[in-house]
Motif scaffolding. Structure first.
Motif, PDB file in Angstrom:
ATOM      1  N   ALA A 189     -30.559  80.342 -71.348  1.00  0.00           N
ATOM      2  CA  ALA A 189     -29.974  80.578 -72.678  1.00  0.00           C
ATOM      3  C   ALA A 189     -29.953  79.307 -73.516  1.00  0.00           C
ATOM      4  O   ALA A 189     -30.058  79.362 -74.740  1.00  0.00           O
ATOM      5  CB  ALA A 189     -28.562  81.138 -72.525  1.00  0.00           C
ATOM      6  N   ASP A 190     -29.829  78.142 -72.856  1.00  0.00           N
ATOM      7  CA  ASP A 190     -29.758  76.889 -73.631  1.00  0.00           C
ATOM      8  C   ASP A 190     -31.140  76.323 -73.949  1.00  0.00           C
ATOM      9  O   ASP A 190     -31.263  75.218 -74.467  1.00  0.00           O
ATOM     10  CB  ASP A 190     -28.904  75.846 -72.895  1.00  0.00           C
ATOM     11  CG  ASP A 190     -29.505  75.439 -71.550  1.00  0.00           C
ATOM     12  OD1 ASP A 190     -30.633  75.886 -71.224  1.00  0.00           O
ATOM     13  OD2 ASP A 190     -28.852  74.673 -70.819  1.00  0.00           O
ATOM     14  N   GLY A 191     -32.191  77.082 -73.616  1.00  0.00           N
ATOM     15  CA  GLY A 191     -33.546  76.659 -73.979  1.00  0.00           C
ATOM     16  C   GLY A 191     -34.168  75.651 -73.031  1.00  0.00           C
ATOM     17  O   GLY A 191     -35.326  75.265 -73.205  1.00  0.00           O
ATOM     18  N   THR A 192     -33.427  75.199 -72.015  1.00  0.00           N
ATOM     19  CA  THR A 192     -34.004  74.239 -71.066  1.00  0.00           C
ATOM     20  C   THR A 192     -34.979  74.957 -70.135  1.00  0.00           C
ATOM     21  O   THR A 192     -34.987  76.185 -70.055  1.00  0.00           O
ATOM     22  CB  THR A 192     -32.904  73.570 -70.204  1.00  0.00           C
ATOM     23  OG1 THR A 192     -32.154  74.616 -69.564  1.00  0.00           O
ATOM     24  CG2 THR A 192     -31.982  72.719 -71.046  1.00  0.00           C
ATOM     25  N   GLU A 193     -35.811  74.185 -69.436  1.00  0.00           N
ATOM     26  CA  GLU A 193     -36.762  74.792 -68.500  1.00  0.00           C
ATOM     27  C   GLU A 193     -36.319  74.515 -67.059  1.00  0.00           C
ATOM     28  O   GLU A 193     -35.633  73.542 -66.796  1.00  0.00           O
ATOM     29  CB  GLU A 193     -38.163  74.221 -68.739  1.00  0.00           C
ATOM     30  CG  GLU A 193     -38.671  74.617 -70.105  1.00  0.00           C
ATOM     31  CD  GLU A 193     -40.179  74.630 -70.227  1.00  0.00           C
ATOM     32  OE1 GLU A 193     -40.868  74.458 -69.217  1.00  0.00           O
ATOM     33  OE2 GLU A 193     -40.637  74.817 -71.368  1.00  0.00           O
ATOM     34  N   GLY A 194     -36.730  75.369 -66.167  1.00  0.00           N
ATOM     35  CA  GLY A 194     -36.449  75.156 -64.743  1.00  0.00           C
ATOM     36  C   GLY A 194     -35.114  75.742 -64.320  1.00  0.00           C
ATOM     37  O   GLY A 194     -34.217  75.975 -65.147  1.00  0.00           O
ATOM     38  N   LEU A 195     -35.004  75.974 -63.013  1.00  0.00           N
ATOM     39  CA  LEU A 195     -33.801  76.631 -62.486  1.00  0.00           C
ATOM     40  C   LEU A 195     -32.591  75.708 -62.488  1.00  0.00           C
ATOM     41  O   LEU A 195     -31.454  76.162 -62.461  1.00  0.00           O
ATOM     42  CB  LEU A 195     -34.071  77.111 -61.051  1.00  0.00           C
ATOM     43  CG  LEU A 195     -34.935  78.366 -60.948  1.00  0.00           C
ATOM     44  CD1 LEU A 195     -35.516  78.504 -59.556  1.00  0.00           C
ATOM     45  CD2 LEU A 195     -34.122  79.594 -61.328  1.00  0.00           C
ATOM     46  N   GLY A 196     -32.850  74.382 -62.509  1.00  0.00           N
ATOM     47  CA  GLY A 196     -31.738  73.431 -62.457  1.00  0.00           C
ATOM     48  C   GLY A 196     -31.044  73.527 -61.112  1.00  0.00           C
ATOM     49  O   GLY A 196     -31.436  74.313 -60.252  1.00  0.00           O
ATOM     50  N   SER A 197     -30.046  72.711 -60.907  1.00  0.00           N
ATOM     51  CA  SER A 197     -29.289  72.831 -59.656  1.00  0.00           C
ATOM     52  C   SER A 197     -27.815  72.660 -60.000  1.00  0.00           C
ATOM     53  O   SER A 197     -27.332  71.545 -60.135  1.00  0.00           O
ATOM     54  CB  SER A 197     -29.746  71.799 -58.623  1.00  0.00           C
ATOM     55  OG  SER A 197     -29.725  70.520 -59.201  1.00  0.00           O
ATOM     56  N   ALA A 198     -27.150  73.803 -60.189  1.00  0.00           N
ATOM     57  CA  ALA A 198     -25.724  73.762 -60.522  1.00  0.00           C
ATOM     58  C   ALA A 198     -24.976  73.081 -59.381  1.00  0.00           C
ATOM     59  O   ALA A 198     -25.295  73.297 -58.212  1.00  0.00           O
ATOM     60  CB  ALA A 198     -25.204  75.178 -60.729  1.00  0.00           C
ATOM     61  N   PRO A 199     -23.995  72.233 -59.696  1.00  0.00           N
ATOM     62  CA  PRO A 199     -23.258  71.553 -58.637  1.00  0.00           C
ATOM     63  C   PRO A 199     -22.394  72.530 -57.831  1.00  0.00           C
ATOM     64  O   PRO A 199     -21.950  73.545 -58.367  1.00  0.00           O
ATOM     65  CB  PRO A 199     -22.382  70.555 -59.394  1.00  0.00           C
ATOM     66  CG  PRO A 199     -22.293  71.081 -60.787  1.00  0.00           C
ATOM     67  CD  PRO A 199     -23.513  71.913 -61.032  1.00  0.00           C
ATOM     68  N   PHE A 200     -22.208  72.253 -56.549  1.00  0.00           N
ATOM     69  CA  PHE A 200     -21.305  73.074 -55.742  1.00  0.00           C
ATOM     70  C   PHE A 200     -20.571  72.168 -54.765  1.00  0.00           C
ATOM     71  O   PHE A 200     -21.011  71.046 -54.489  1.00  0.00           O
ATOM     72  CB  PHE A 200     -22.067  74.181 -55.005  1.00  0.00           C
ATOM     73  CG  PHE A 200     -23.175  73.681 -54.122  1.00  0.00           C
ATOM     74  CD1 PHE A 200     -22.927  73.323 -52.806  1.00  0.00           C
ATOM     75  CD2 PHE A 200     -24.465  73.549 -54.618  1.00  0.00           C
ATOM     76  CE1 PHE A 200     -23.953  72.849 -52.007  1.00  0.00           C
ATOM     77  CE2 PHE A 200     -25.487  73.073 -53.819  1.00  0.00           C
ATOM     78  CZ  PHE A 200     -25.230  72.719 -52.509  1.00  0.00           C
TER      79      PHE A 200
END
Ligand SMILES: CC(C)(COP(=O)(O)OP(=O)(O)OC[C@H]1O[C@@H](n2cnc3c(N)ncnc32)[C@H](O)[C@@H]1OP(=O)(O)O)[C@@H](O)C(=O)NCCC(=O)NCCS
Length: 323
Positions: A142-153
């Motif tokens: 939704a924020d237009g960035t690419e890639g899955l990213g890695s949300a912190p946990f």
């Protein structure tokens, strides 16, 4: 003149029959796997919204949005289809747009879909979907960035739980994430994306569903924010022997992989199986986890997974442990 309807599972039996016929004609496959979902069998785990275009009473186009309740930031699109005589009129575009609005309203910030259809891919690209490397899966952040990213946990708060419909969506990102492992899970023909393009998206969960139907079991390493960070499975492969395999996402410790393997091994042993494990020949991390479980004789072999020959190490049960 087409009108657009929005339905949320559970759907009436009449509508389920109409949709199944519509999809079967267009995709030429069975939609048996989806019946439980359409009938509302997963309402506690996922939100399933079906957008339908009709001309009069006739279905002309559809789009199915699934949003995970475990991780509501994550959603998937499927069953995007337009009847041949209604194509090229912007129906799919309208339904995808509505699906994105519905997803956003549910707090969903990452949408995935799988496609090998170039016409469809061009349409999705207009809405911001981009192919993930090594896959035929497209992602829209939704924020237009690419890639899955890695949300912190929180690494101190990871649970190993039995795989369930709540993981239908959450298992997709880790399977598509570049990883150290060559084979992710031989039991469901999952290879790392660097070895073979992953063409499946919403079809990934049904692989584990089928494994369970065939008498196997699978486990998920789940972070407290709902992320799936690893999967392991176990299923009988030959008389008395069950094969265990699994993977974790990068940067997750070998301890999590070991816990996943242990859950699968204990389950297999409780079912009366001796355990065999496999890993890619260069998968030193997985090998170390398997060896630490005292998993028997190591031999090299060539295993064909998803049509690709992969050199593997197979750890067959010690003779004393054979039934
Ligand atoms: C892919 C599909 C859903 C597109 O449906 P649609 O309602 O025709 O799509 P739209 O009318 O919204 O058009 C989307 C784009 O595709 C183009 N397009 C659609 N049908 C076309 C056709 N038959 N020939 C050429 N281009 C076509 C449109 O021109 C439009 O591009 P544009 O915006 O640059 O003009 C439809 O072709 C389909 O059902 N295919 C079979 C099922 C399938 O593969 N689904 C995708 C699964 S992920």
């Amino acid at each position: 003149m087409n009108t657009i309807e929005r339905h949320t599972a559970p759907l009436s039996e009449a509508l389920r029959i109409d949709l199944t016929e519509f999809w079967s004609n267009i995709f030429q496959t069975s939609f048996a796997d989806l019946q439980v979902v359409l009938a509302g069998g997963e309402v506690g785990q996922n939100v399933d919204i079906i957008l339908i275009a009709r001309e009069g009473a006739t279905i002309t186009a559809t789009c199915h949005l699934t949003v995970s309740r475990l991780n509501p930031r994550l959603g998937g699109l499927g069953e995007i289809a337009t009847a041949p005589q209604s194509r090229g009129k912007g129906l799919a575009a309208q339904l995808v747009e509505r699906a994105i609005v519905a997803a956003t309203a549910s707090g969903c910030t990452q949408l995935v879909l799988g496609t090998v259809n170039e016409t469809a891919a061009r349409l999705y690209a207009k809405f911001g979907f981009r192919y993930l490397p090594g896959t035929r899966v497209m992602l829209r952040n939704a924020d237009g960035t690419e890639g899955l990213g890695s949300a912190p946990f929180d690494r101190r708060d990871i649970k190993i739980v039995a795989g369930a419909p709540c993981h239908r969506l959450t298992i997709i990102p880790p399977i598509l994430t570049a990883t150290d492992h060559a084979i992710l899970d031989a039991n469901v023909e999952l290879l790392a994306t660097r070895l073979a393009d992953q063409t499946s998206c919403m079809g990934l969960y049904p692989r584990y569903e089928r494994l369970a139907k065939k008498g196997g079991q699978w486990f998920v390493a789940q972070a407290s924010n709902g992320l799936t960070i690893g999967i392991a499975s176990v299923i009988g492969v030959t008389s008395g022997i069950a094969q265990v395999d699994g993977f974790v996402v990068p940067k997750v410790g070998a301890d999590v992989l070991a816990s996943l393997f242990q859950a699968a091994i204990l389950w297999g042993e409780a079912m009366g199986f001796a355990i065999q494990s496999v890993c890619g020949v260069d998968d030193l991390n997985k090998r170390a986890v398997i060896v630490a479980q005292d998993s028997g004789y190591e031999e090299t072999a060539l295993l064909t997974i998803a049509g690709h020959p992969v050199p593997i190490l197979r750890f067959s049960p010690k003779r004393g442990r054979l039934l």
